[in-house]
Motif scaffolding. Sequence first.
Motif, PDB file in Angstrom:
ATOM      1  N   ALA A 189      11.230  32.501  35.030  1.00  0.00           N
ATOM      2  CA  ALA A 189      11.350  33.096  36.371  1.00  0.00           C
ATOM      3  C   ALA A 189      12.436  34.163  36.377  1.00  0.00           C
ATOM      4  CB  ALA A 189      11.655  32.015  37.397  1.00  0.00           C
ATOM      5  N   ALA A 190      13.542  33.914  35.669  1.00  0.00           N
ATOM      6  CA  ALA A 190      14.631  34.893  35.617  1.00  0.00           C
ATOM      7  C   ALA A 190      14.181  36.168  34.912  1.00  0.00           C
ATOM      8  CB  ALA A 190      15.839  34.281  34.895  1.00  0.00           C
ATOM      9  N   VAL A 191      13.451  36.023  33.821  1.00  0.00           N
ATOM     10  CA  VAL A 191      12.962  37.206  33.096  1.00  0.00           C
ATOM     11  C   VAL A 191      11.918  37.936  33.939  1.00  0.00           C
ATOM     12  CG1 VAL A 191      11.790  38.010  31.009  1.00  0.00           C
ATOM     13  CG2 VAL A 191      13.464  36.163  30.863  1.00  0.00           C
ATOM     14  N   ARG A 192      11.102  37.186  34.653  1.00  0.00           N
ATOM     15  CA  ARG A 192      10.104  37.814  35.524  1.00  0.00           C
ATOM     16  C   ARG A 192      10.784  38.641  36.608  1.00  0.00           C
ATOM     17  NH1 ARG A 192       4.647  39.071  35.313  1.00  0.00           N
ATOM     18  NH2 ARG A 192       3.878  39.351  37.427  1.00  0.00           N
ATOM     19  N   ARG A 193      11.879  38.122  37.175  1.00  0.00           N
ATOM     20  CA  ARG A 193      12.603  38.890  38.199  1.00  0.00           C
ATOM     21  C   ARG A 193      13.143  40.185  37.606  1.00  0.00           C
ATOM     22  NH1 ARG A 193      14.413  33.700  39.667  1.00  0.00           N
ATOM     23  NH2 ARG A 193      16.333  33.924  38.459  1.00  0.00           N
ATOM     24  N   MET A 194      13.609  40.122  36.362  1.00  0.00           N
ATOM     25  CA  MET A 194      14.106  41.322  35.715  1.00  0.00           C
ATOM     26  C   MET A 194      12.978  42.334  35.514  1.00  0.00           C
ATOM     27  SD  MET A 194      15.711  41.901  31.943  1.00  0.00           S
ATOM     28  CE  MET A 194      14.022  41.932  31.351  1.00  0.00           C
TER      29      MET A 194
END
Length: 336
Positions: A189-194
């Motif tokens: 999820a964190a990488v997707r937000r990036m």
Amino acid sequence: MDGDTLYSIGETAERTGLSVKTIRFYSDSGVVPPTIYSPAGYRLYDTDALARLQLVRTLRDLGVDLASVRQVLDRTRSLPEVAASHAEAIALQMRTLRLQRTVLRAIAERGSTVEEMELMHKLAKLSDAERRRLISDFVEDTFGGVDANPALVDMIRAAMPELPEDPEPAQIEAWVELAELTSDTDFRAAVRRMAEYQAAQRAEGDTTGLHHELTEVVRDRVEHALASGIAPDSAEAKPIVDELAARYAVTFDRPDDAALRQWLRTRLDVAGDTRTERYWQLLAVINGWPVPPSLAPVFAWFGAALEVIVCDQQPVDSADFGARPEPGGARAIGPR
């Protein structure tokens, strides 16, 4: 058979180095039947049968299965063909044994629990294609369908884990950690937000690509500040931040103003998950590449210094990107 020398089963055993019991087994199973039987019913073997038994012994000593031995004797497969096939099978067995040895050593060194041992064994057994598929699934889940920085996406797709045939325990441990990391829903999820942040920047006209040179400038200036004992909330920090902000302004063709510093802080926040830096470190260990030095202290200092300046200038609303991580974020999954 006139003129041919015939040998009893005992003599045949002495000449071939096989036991009488083994010769009898090969005889009864039809692998190398006796040449003839004596009037009293004893097995007799000629020189051709001895040669075939010696061939059987050699092939069996080399680990060739009996079915393949039969094919060689029956000339349904050539000896070179069987040898090549068996050599390939041995190579696979050796790789499996080396991998098992490495996993056991890693388990012993780290004092793994039963659950960790089972996970390590399962992940270590994956084929190259299966390892690639696991990472490809991670990339598709995080970057798929999003117009993120194409240079970064290409770099991530190309950087796949390639365990050597005889990996070190550290490489097995790194692969297990990488597999766990890329399966972590919170990390995804964190990488997707990036990725979504990058897409939003590209929609606003940012097509600058990767910024290795800019990252090196930040590293150089901030490492010097750290070595000099300059605190991020000190007056000495402001000229450093101003210099770096000016560099970002030129690179991204933006005005060098208060809004730029707010934008910079948001950019660092989005890319500030320390697990992204760990991703590249683990990949380097697995593939035998030089492990990149940590940029966590560098960007922690830069982010903290920016926060002081931004907070002095205006209220901050980070709702668009969720809760801001603590200072100390490392390099994002790709360079800034």
